[in-house]
Design a protein around this motif. Sequence first.
Motif, PDB file in Angstrom:
ATOM      1  N   PHE A   1       0.849  -1.187   0.000  1.00 36.47           N
ATOM      2  CA  PHE A   1       0.000   0.000   0.000  1.00 36.47           C
ATOM      3  C   PHE A   1       0.887   1.240   0.000  1.00 36.47           C
ATOM      4  O   PHE A   1       2.103   1.145   0.197  1.00 36.47           O
ATOM      5  CB  PHE A   1      -0.950  -0.013   1.193  1.00 36.47           C
ATOM      6  CG  PHE A   1      -0.270  -0.119   2.530  1.00 36.47           C
ATOM      7  CD1 PHE A   1       0.087   1.013   3.256  1.00 36.47           C
ATOM      8  CD2 PHE A   1       0.023  -1.365   3.074  1.00 36.47           C
ATOM      9  CE1 PHE A   1       0.702   0.912   4.483  1.00 36.47           C
ATOM     10  CE2 PHE A   1       0.649  -1.475   4.304  1.00 36.47           C
ATOM     11  CZ  PHE A   1       0.995  -0.332   5.008  1.00 36.47           C
ATOM     12  N   PRO A   2       0.335   2.417  -0.232  1.00 38.47           N
ATOM     13  CA  PRO A   2       1.181   3.607  -0.411  1.00 38.47           C
ATOM     14  C   PRO A   2       2.136   3.890   0.740  1.00 38.47           C
ATOM     15  O   PRO A   2       3.257   4.318   0.527  1.00 38.47           O
ATOM     16  CB  PRO A   2       0.154   4.734  -0.587  1.00 38.47           C
ATOM     17  CG  PRO A   2      -1.046   4.058  -1.141  1.00 38.47           C
ATOM     18  CD  PRO A   2      -1.077   2.693  -0.522  1.00 38.47           C
ATOM     19  N   GLY A   3       1.727   3.656   1.975  1.00 32.85           N
ATOM     20  CA  GLY A   3       2.583   3.972   3.109  1.00 32.85           C
ATOM     21  C   GLY A   3       3.362   2.799   3.668  1.00 32.85           C
ATOM     22  O   GLY A   3       3.914   2.874   4.768  1.00 32.85           O
ATOM     23  N   ALA A   4       3.442   1.704   2.922  1.00 33.19           N
ATOM     24  CA  ALA A   4       4.145   0.515   3.412  1.00 33.19           C
ATOM     25  C   ALA A   4       5.649   0.768   3.498  1.00 33.19           C
ATOM     26  O   ALA A   4       6.238   1.383   2.616  1.00 33.19           O
ATOM     27  CB  ALA A   4       3.867  -0.675   2.496  1.00 33.19           C
ATOM     28  N   GLN A   5       6.248   0.276   4.572  1.00 31.41           N
ATOM     29  CA  GLN A   5       7.694   0.439   4.780  1.00 31.41           C
ATOM     30  C   GLN A   5       8.448  -0.775   4.246  1.00 31.41           C
ATOM     31  O   GLN A   5       9.153  -1.458   4.963  1.00 31.41           O
ATOM     32  CB  GLN A   5       7.978   0.634   6.279  1.00 31.41           C
ATOM     33  CG  GLN A   5       7.278   1.817   6.902  1.00 31.41           C
ATOM     34  CD  GLN A   5       7.722   3.139   6.300  1.00 31.41           C
ATOM     35  OE1 GLN A   5       8.895   3.320   5.969  1.00 31.41           O
ATOM     36  NE2 GLN A   5       6.798   4.086   6.166  1.00 31.41           N
TER      37      GLN A   5
ATOM     38  N   SER B   1      12.991   1.945   0.949  1.00 25.58           N
ATOM     39  CA  SER B   1      13.364   3.284   1.386  1.00 25.58           C
ATOM     40  C   SER B   1      12.736   4.378   0.533  1.00 25.58           C
ATOM     41  O   SER B   1      12.569   5.511   0.987  1.00 25.58           O
ATOM     42  CB  SER B   1      14.891   3.434   1.376  1.00 25.58           C
ATOM     43  OG  SER B   1      15.405   3.188   0.070  1.00 25.58           O
TER      44      SER B   1
ATOM     45  N   PRO C   1       9.486   5.834  -1.953  1.00 27.61           N
ATOM     46  CA  PRO C   1       8.037   5.664  -2.106  1.00 27.61           C
ATOM     47  C   PRO C   1       7.718   4.920  -3.398  1.00 27.61           C
ATOM     48  O   PRO C   1       8.495   4.938  -4.353  1.00 27.61           O
ATOM     49  CB  PRO C   1       7.517   7.102  -2.136  1.00 27.61           C
ATOM     50  CG  PRO C   1       8.664   7.906  -2.650  1.00 27.61           C
ATOM     51  CD  PRO C   1       9.902   7.242  -2.105  1.00 27.61           C
TER      52      PRO C   1
ATOM     53  N   TYR D   1       0.914  -1.206  -4.790  1.00 24.38           N
ATOM     54  CA  TYR D   1       1.814  -0.069  -4.996  1.00 24.38           C
ATOM     55  C   TYR D   1       3.253  -0.567  -4.871  1.00 24.38           C
ATOM     56  O   TYR D   1       3.687  -0.988  -3.799  1.00 24.38           O
ATOM     57  CB  TYR D   1       1.518   1.024  -3.967  1.00 24.38           C
ATOM     58  CG  TYR D   1       0.148   1.647  -4.140  1.00 24.38           C
ATOM     59  CD1 TYR D   1      -0.008   2.846  -4.808  1.00 24.38           C
ATOM     60  CD2 TYR D   1      -0.991   1.008  -3.656  1.00 24.38           C
ATOM     61  CE1 TYR D   1      -1.266   3.419  -4.977  1.00 24.38           C
ATOM     62  CE2 TYR D   1      -2.251   1.560  -3.827  1.00 24.38           C
ATOM     63  CZ  TYR D   1      -2.378   2.778  -4.485  1.00 24.38           C
ATOM     64  OH  TYR D   1      -3.623   3.322  -4.665  1.00 24.38           O
TER      65      TYR D   1
ATOM     66  N   HIS E   1       7.522  -0.607  -6.825  1.00 26.19           N
ATOM     67  CA  HIS E   1       8.610   0.240  -7.301  1.00 26.19           C
ATOM     68  C   HIS E   1       9.070  -0.265  -8.669  1.00 26.19           C
ATOM     69  O   HIS E   1       9.360  -1.450  -8.829  1.00 26.19           O
ATOM     70  CB  HIS E   1       9.778   0.227  -6.311  1.00 26.19           C
ATOM     71  CG  HIS E   1       9.382   0.643  -4.922  1.00 26.19           C
ATOM     72  ND1 HIS E   1       8.788  -0.230  -4.038  1.00 26.19           N
ATOM     73  CD2 HIS E   1       9.514   1.835  -4.279  1.00 26.19           C
ATOM     74  CE1 HIS E   1       8.553   0.401  -2.897  1.00 26.19           C
ATOM     75  NE2 HIS E   1       8.979   1.651  -3.015  1.00 26.19           N
TER      76      HIS E   1
ATOM     77  N   LEU F   1       1.222   8.722  -7.517  1.00 27.72           N
ATOM     78  CA  LEU F   1       1.939   7.480  -7.226  1.00 27.72           C
ATOM     79  C   LEU F   1       2.279   6.703  -8.485  1.00 27.72           C
ATOM     80  O   LEU F   1       2.500   5.510  -8.432  1.00 27.72           O
ATOM     81  CB  LEU F   1       1.097   6.615  -6.272  1.00 27.72           C
ATOM     82  CG  LEU F   1       0.902   7.204  -4.875  1.00 27.72           C
ATOM     83  CD1 LEU F   1      -0.072   6.348  -4.070  1.00 27.72           C
ATOM     84  CD2 LEU F   1       2.226   7.330  -4.137  1.00 27.72           C
TER      85      LEU F   1
END
Length: 342
Positions: free
Chosen positions: A74-78, A81, A83, A97, A99, A126
């Motif tokens: 999801f957009p805020g997943a860690q 490093s 976004p 979401y 990379h 995004l």
Amino acid sequence: MTTCMENTDWDFVLQFVSEPLDLEVHHVPEKLIAERSNSAVPVQVPTPPDSFAASPADSPAEDDTLVSVSTTFFPGAQIHSLPPDLVLLSSDSVFFYVHTHALHGASENGFAGLLPPSSKAPPGQLGPVVMVSESSTILNIVLHAVYDMSCSHYSPPFESLTAALSVLRTYGLSAKRYAGPSTPLHSLLLSHAPLHPLELYALAASYDLYELAVSTSCHLLSFSLASLTDDMADRIGAIYLKRLFFLHFGRADALKRLLLPPPHPHAPTNDCDFTEQKRLTRAWALASAYLAWDARPDLSTNAIESALAPLGDQLSCELCRKALQDRLKTLIVQWSVVKRTI
């Protein structure tokens, strides 16, 4: 000019205040404070809205549209490093979401040519949305493999894992790299070996995942090779099928060789000479022939011990009993170290 107009308006309003109002006022006797507080109908004061709450006129219209987003990607997943700059939309409308550079680095064909040429997303966005033909369950397994994360907490079924390996090849992802030893996907596949040994062995064989096939083969020792279908044999292939046959035949031959030598005879005594010791040799030969006739690759050490240990009950010589026990211990140790995998 504006000031004069405002003064004129206020004069017009105030002229009504200066004139007396012709209203009849009925004098109501005042009540004591105690009587006022004991009113039968309680007075409810409406709670004022919060100061930060928007007025009803400013509140936006409710939107009933539901959007399904992956609980891992999801957009805020860690998980990285940086976004995410790309959105993958599965066939059942779940958003992932991810990379772009991670998929480019893992895939040999640009994720089947779906990746955009540029990974730079406009500010506040995004990235582009790319639709894929796989379901969210399959895509979730693939993306976990790419990011080297385990998806075991989702408990994907074995059929989904099988389909995910096929998708790895479609998107240019090496099965040996992402399902090889020490990878989360390898461990997850191996956890299904007790329930799906033959299917998992065929899957490992079709992708030449040797380590996975080796670890799975020990669960096929009880499998009857006579029940192997042509379709399954074709899926396994000649090389891995030969290894499976050699595993079964090799263990059966090893068991026969280990059973052949009888207990070592002891020195003759007054009560037990060589002629008397032949009784133990014949009994051992009969019992071992029974085991060798139905030699199974999965024969347990308990089964061997339960078949040969009772021979000692028919012996009156303590030295013969000791020789039988020693021979049985040696047999169990030798059988336990026979190779159990391809």
